[in-house]
Write a protein that holds these residues in place. Structure first.
Motif, PDB file in Angstrom:
ATOM      1  N   TYR A 136      43.803  29.677  40.236  1.00 19.45           N
ATOM      2  CA  TYR A 136      43.742  30.836  41.130  1.00 19.45           C
ATOM      3  C   TYR A 136      42.357  31.477  41.068  1.00 19.45           C
ATOM      4  O   TYR A 136      41.758  31.780  42.090  1.00 19.45           O
ATOM      5  CB  TYR A 136      44.825  31.865  40.774  1.00 19.45           C
ATOM      6  CG  TYR A 136      44.624  33.124  41.572  1.00 19.45           C
ATOM      7  CD1 TYR A 136      44.956  33.154  42.936  1.00 19.45           C
ATOM      8  CD2 TYR A 136      44.047  34.258  40.995  1.00 19.45           C
ATOM      9  CE1 TYR A 136      44.715  34.293  43.688  1.00 19.45           C
ATOM     10  CE2 TYR A 136      43.805  35.395  41.742  1.00 19.45           C
ATOM     11  CZ  TYR A 136      44.134  35.409  43.090  1.00 19.45           C
ATOM     12  OH  TYR A 136      43.876  36.523  43.844  1.00 19.45           O
ATOM     13  N   ARG A 137      41.820  31.651  39.852  1.00 22.89           N
ATOM     14  CA  ARG A 137      40.502  32.300  39.713  1.00 22.89           C
ATOM     15  C   ARG A 137      39.427  31.539  40.462  1.00 22.89           C
ATOM     16  O   ARG A 137      38.509  32.127  41.023  1.00 22.89           O
ATOM     17  CB  ARG A 137      40.136  32.419  38.225  1.00 22.89           C
ATOM     18  CG  ARG A 137      40.696  33.688  37.569  1.00 22.89           C
ATOM     19  CD  ARG A 137      39.988  33.963  36.265  1.00 22.89           C
ATOM     20  NE  ARG A 137      40.321  32.970  35.245  1.00 22.89           N
ATOM     21  CZ  ARG A 137      39.433  32.133  34.722  1.00 22.89           C
ATOM     22  NH1 ARG A 137      38.174  32.163  35.114  1.00 22.89           N
ATOM     23  NH2 ARG A 137      39.808  31.252  33.811  1.00 22.89           N
TER      24      ARG A 137
ATOM     25  N   LEU B 275      39.941  29.405  43.192  1.00 21.64           N
ATOM     26  CA  LEU B 275      40.166  29.423  44.646  1.00 21.64           C
ATOM     27  C   LEU B 275      39.975  30.819  45.245  1.00 21.64           C
ATOM     28  O   LEU B 275      39.613  30.964  46.405  1.00 21.64           O
ATOM     29  CB  LEU B 275      41.581  28.910  44.975  1.00 21.64           C
ATOM     30  CG  LEU B 275      41.818  27.420  44.754  1.00 21.64           C
ATOM     31  CD1 LEU B 275      43.256  27.052  45.124  1.00 21.64           C
ATOM     32  CD2 LEU B 275      40.842  26.580  45.581  1.00 21.64           C
ATOM     33  N   GLU B 276      40.203  31.837  44.439  1.00 23.99           N
ATOM     34  CA  GLU B 276      40.033  33.216  44.909  1.00 23.99           C
ATOM     35  C   GLU B 276      38.583  33.449  45.341  1.00 23.99           C
ATOM     36  O   GLU B 276      38.313  34.089  46.339  1.00 23.99           O
ATOM     37  CB  GLU B 276      40.432  34.155  43.777  1.00 23.99           C
ATOM     38  CG  GLU B 276      40.233  35.623  44.070  1.00 23.99           C
ATOM     39  CD  GLU B 276      40.237  36.445  42.781  1.00 23.99           C
ATOM     40  OE1 GLU B 276      40.677  37.589  42.853  1.00 23.99           O
ATOM     41  OE2 GLU B 276      39.811  35.920  41.719  1.00 23.99           O
ATOM     42  N   LYS B 277      37.651  32.906  44.522  1.00 25.69           N
ATOM     43  CA  LYS B 277      36.233  33.132  44.810  1.00 25.69           C
ATOM     44  C   LYS B 277      35.652  32.054  45.718  1.00 25.69           C
ATOM     45  O   LYS B 277      34.761  32.300  46.506  1.00 25.69           O
ATOM     46  CB  LYS B 277      35.430  33.118  43.489  1.00 25.69           C
ATOM     47  CG  LYS B 277      35.599  34.369  42.661  1.00 25.69           C
ATOM     48  CD  LYS B 277      34.847  34.235  41.352  1.00 25.69           C
ATOM     49  CE  LYS B 277      35.528  33.208  40.470  1.00 25.69           C
ATOM     50  NZ  LYS B 277      34.843  32.931  39.214  1.00 25.69           N
TER      51      LYS B 277
ATOM     52  N   GLU C 197      51.579  42.146  44.064  1.00 27.44           N
ATOM     53  CA  GLU C 197      50.304  41.553  43.632  1.00 27.44           C
ATOM     54  C   GLU C 197      50.263  40.058  43.980  1.00 27.44           C
ATOM     55  O   GLU C 197      49.255  39.546  44.458  1.00 27.44           O
ATOM     56  CB  GLU C 197      50.165  41.765  42.110  1.00 27.44           C
ATOM     57  CG  GLU C 197      48.953  41.105  41.446  1.00 27.44           C
ATOM     58  CD  GLU C 197      47.610  41.663  41.922  1.00 27.44           C
ATOM     59  OE1 GLU C 197      47.581  42.761  42.501  1.00 27.44           O
ATOM     60  OE2 GLU C 197      46.595  40.945  41.743  1.00 27.44           O
TER      61      GLU C 197
ATOM     62  N   MET D 290      47.627  37.858  46.229  1.00 29.49           N
ATOM     63  CA  MET D 290      46.969  36.655  45.707  1.00 29.49           C
ATOM     64  C   MET D 290      47.144  35.478  46.672  1.00 29.49           C
ATOM     65  O   MET D 290      46.196  34.765  46.996  1.00 29.49           O
ATOM     66  CB  MET D 290      47.537  36.278  44.323  1.00 29.49           C
ATOM     67  CG  MET D 290      47.101  37.224  43.210  1.00 29.49           C
ATOM     68  SD  MET D 290      48.093  37.008  41.709  1.00 29.49           S
ATOM     69  CE  MET D 290      47.446  35.478  41.044  1.00 29.49           C
TER      70      MET D 290
ATOM     71  N   GLU E  80      47.727  35.609  49.811  1.00 24.55           N
ATOM     72  CA  GLU E  80      46.949  35.877  51.036  1.00 24.55           C
ATOM     73  C   GLU E  80      45.481  35.500  50.828  1.00 24.55           C
ATOM     74  O   GLU E  80      44.826  34.974  51.717  1.00 24.55           O
ATOM     75  CB  GLU E  80      47.065  37.349  51.440  1.00 24.55           C
ATOM     76  CG  GLU E  80      48.321  37.619  52.255  1.00 24.55           C
ATOM     77  CD  GLU E  80      48.567  39.115  52.513  1.00 24.55           C
ATOM     78  OE1 GLU E  80      47.761  39.945  52.020  1.00 24.55           O
ATOM     79  OE2 GLU E  80      49.571  39.410  53.187  1.00 24.55           O
ATOM     80  N   ARG E  81      44.977  35.807  49.610  1.00 26.27           N
ATOM     81  CA  ARG E  81      43.559  35.540  49.339  1.00 26.27           C
ATOM     82  C   ARG E  81      43.236  34.033  49.327  1.00 26.27           C
ATOM     83  O   ARG E  81      42.183  33.631  49.786  1.00 26.27           O
ATOM     84  CB  ARG E  81      43.147  36.139  47.989  1.00 26.27           C
ATOM     85  CG  ARG E  81      42.731  37.584  48.123  1.00 26.27           C
ATOM     86  CD  ARG E  81      42.169  38.115  46.819  1.00 26.27           C
ATOM     87  NE  ARG E  81      42.545  39.515  46.688  1.00 26.27           N
ATOM     88  CZ  ARG E  81      43.248  40.012  45.684  1.00 26.27           C
ATOM     89  NH1 ARG E  81      43.620  39.239  44.685  1.00 26.27           N
ATOM     90  NH2 ARG E  81      43.567  41.280  45.658  1.00 26.27           N
ATOM     91  N   ILE E  82      44.137  33.249  48.779  1.00 28.38           N
ATOM     92  CA  ILE E  82      43.817  31.814  48.693  1.00 28.38           C
ATOM     93  C   ILE E  82      44.315  31.024  49.902  1.00 28.38           C
ATOM     94  O   ILE E  82      43.959  29.865  50.078  1.00 28.38           O
ATOM     95  CB  ILE E  82      44.398  31.163  47.397  1.00 28.38           C
ATOM     96  CG1 ILE E  82      45.923  31.220  47.406  1.00 28.38           C
ATOM     97  CG2 ILE E  82      43.811  31.799  46.148  1.00 28.38           C
ATOM     98  CD1 ILE E  82      46.548  30.266  46.394  1.00 28.38           C
TER      99      ILE E  82
ATOM    100  N   SER F  37      42.237  28.503  51.978  1.00 30.75           N
ATOM    101  CA  SER F  37      41.859  27.227  51.352  1.00 30.75           C
ATOM    102  C   SER F  37      42.933  26.167  51.494  1.00 30.75           C
ATOM    103  O   SER F  37      42.660  24.979  51.357  1.00 30.75           O
ATOM    104  CB  SER F  37      41.673  27.405  49.841  1.00 30.75           C
ATOM    105  OG  SER F  37      40.527  28.117  49.561  1.00 30.75           O
TER     106      SER F  37
ATOM    107  N   ASN G 263      32.567  28.317  36.519  1.00 26.00           N
ATOM    108  CA  ASN G 263      33.965  28.238  36.099  1.00 26.00           C
ATOM    109  C   ASN G 263      34.130  27.607  34.730  1.00 26.00           C
ATOM    110  O   ASN G 263      35.238  27.399  34.269  1.00 26.00           O
ATOM    111  CB  ASN G 263      34.778  27.472  37.137  1.00 26.00           C
ATOM    112  CG  ASN G 263      34.844  28.240  38.447  1.00 26.00           C
ATOM    113  OD1 ASN G 263      35.398  29.330  38.495  1.00 26.00           O
ATOM    114  ND2 ASN G 263      34.242  27.691  39.491  1.00 26.00           N
TER     115      ASN G 263
END
Ligand SMILES: [Zn+2]
Length: 422
Positions: free
Chosen positions: A3-4, A6-8, A54, A58, A60-62, A65, A137
């Motif tokens: 997640y960390r 793909l989030e960025k 939350e 999350m 929605e953010r990824i 991709s 990463n």
């Protein structure tokens, strides 16, 4: 962790999976990436159903991709993907890049390569991005795009053409340039071992031109080998020989060992017996035997072993005064099984270091043809200058045929009759 990342950084399944290439052995990077995405989406789906706000954020953010196969799940949770984000690393082009194997296979086939290897060149921008992704990463389980593309294209070309990969001595190197997707072939040189005879005089071994670009000799052994270059459709032909005779000396007997190198051959296979016949039909002043392909190591060996090869010569010798037949036998004796001290001959001193060499002269045989004409045979260690052995080179070669016969002698014709095989 997934997640960390793909989030960025939006990544396609292949580029995500590549970050964990050393895990889940036996899967492709794409399968690995999809597996990671599936388990992440499944977990978030579960948490959203439990009412975790939350988790929805999350997801929605990824979402941009995620590939199409996740849209049913996203739809069900009421998450809409406005615009898909292209993969930050490959821009979604990885599948196209792997598809370059079709062009690569075509090249391998058309060159009739006996083996190949794939080389990948990444643009500076692309390799910097990759480094950055791995560094930020702190990924230590990944492999590079270069490795993946190399391996995958290699596997596919091998499956499609049946031509094996050879990392040590590939026949052809297939170069792939990314991100442009340019594919080209670099055919590696073909080296053929053989022997040559030079049946004429005033023929150089290799093309010899003056500083002004004029030819010193009309013909060279290298020129006579041209049909081999033509047969392999090569860019250039290089002749590597074990030593070299003077341009005015013939090379007879069973010839001098050589390796012919054809650079950038666009055809990699030909029938050597057919080429051999062609060479011998076309060459007026040469005769060739082609034995088969060799490696670069063999060329090195051929060149360094020359000094140890024994050689036999025949020389036609004139004298400034009539020679006493009784002296010839004495001369033969004193010039058999002896060491000759030879300072670099005057005629080559402008291009060779001025040193004194000691070379072995195994045997000398002399036949008088006329009062002032001799036929001389010598069996000598490689590197002994025969013309100077006859003339004495103003005292620079000692002993010499001139010194033992007490006459001024000159070699007017020289033939190499035999070069020892290693
Ligand atoms: Zn990608």
């Amino acid at each position: 962790m997934v997640y960390r990342i793909l989030e960025k950084t939006p990544l396609c399944p292949s580029c995500l999976g590549r970050l964990f290439a050393s895990r889940l052995r036996g899967y492709s990077n794409r399968e690995r990436g999809l597996a990671l995405m599936r388990s992440l989406v499944m977990e978030l789906e579960h948490r959203v159903e439990e009412g975790d706000g939350e988790a929805r954020l999350m997801l929605e953010r990824i979402a941009p991709s995620l590939p199409q196969e996740f849209y049913q799940s996203l739809d069900r949770l009421g998450i809409k993907v406005e615009e898909r984000a292209p993969c930050w690393l490959c821009g979604g082009r990885l599948e196209d890049w792997l598809g370059l194997h079709r062009r690569a296979a075509e090249l391998v086939r058309s060159l009739r390569a006996e083996s190949f290897v794939v080389g990948v060149v990444l643009s500076k921008a692309l390799s910097q991005r990759e480094d950055e992704l791995l560094r930020t990463n702190m990924v230590t389980t990944g492999e590079s795009i270069r490795q993946e593309v190399k391996r995958e294209i290699g596997k596919r070309v091998m499956a499609e053409t049946g031509v094996p990969v050879d990392f040590e001595r590939p026949g052809v190197t297939i170069m792939v340039t990314l991100p442009q997707g340019i594919v080209y072939a670099r055919p590696n040189p073909i080296l053929v071992k053989g022997r040559y005879l030079k049946t004429g005089r005033n023929i150089s071994q290799t093309r010899w031109t003056t500083r002004r670009g004029e030819r010193r000799f009309e013909l060279s052994v290298q020129d006579m080998l041209e049909p081999l270059r033509e047969a392999l459709d090569g860019a250039e032909l290089v002749l590597h020989a074990s030593g070299r005779e003077d341009t005015d000396a013939r090379m007879l007997g069973d010839g001098r060992p050589m390796v012919v190198e054809v650079k950038e051959p666009r055809r990699r296979r030909t029938s050597l017996p057919v080429v051999e016949t062609l060479l011998n039909t076309r060459a007026k002043w040469g005769w060739f035997t082609l034995e088969g392909p060799v490696t670069r190591d063999y060329v090195r060996e051929l060149k360094t072993s020359d000094q140890h090869r024994r050689k036999a010569y025949r020389a036609l010798v004139t004298s400034d005064k009539p020679l006493d037949p009784g002296m010839l036998e004495e001369a033969e004796k004193s010039l058999s099984g002896v060491e000759i001290r030879q300072r670099t001959p005057q005629r080559v001193s402008h291009r060779r270091a001025d040193v004194v060499r000691v070379k072995r002269l195994y045997e000398t045989r002399l036949v008088q043809l006329a009062p002032r004409l001799l036929q001389a045979y010598f069996l000598a260690e490689g590197g002994l200058y025969i013309k100077e052995l006859i003339s004495g080179d103003d005292g620079r070669t000692q002993p010499s045929l001139s010194s033992v016969l007490g006459a001024r002698l000159r070699c007017v014709e020289l033939d190499v009759l035999w070069v020892e095989s290693s």
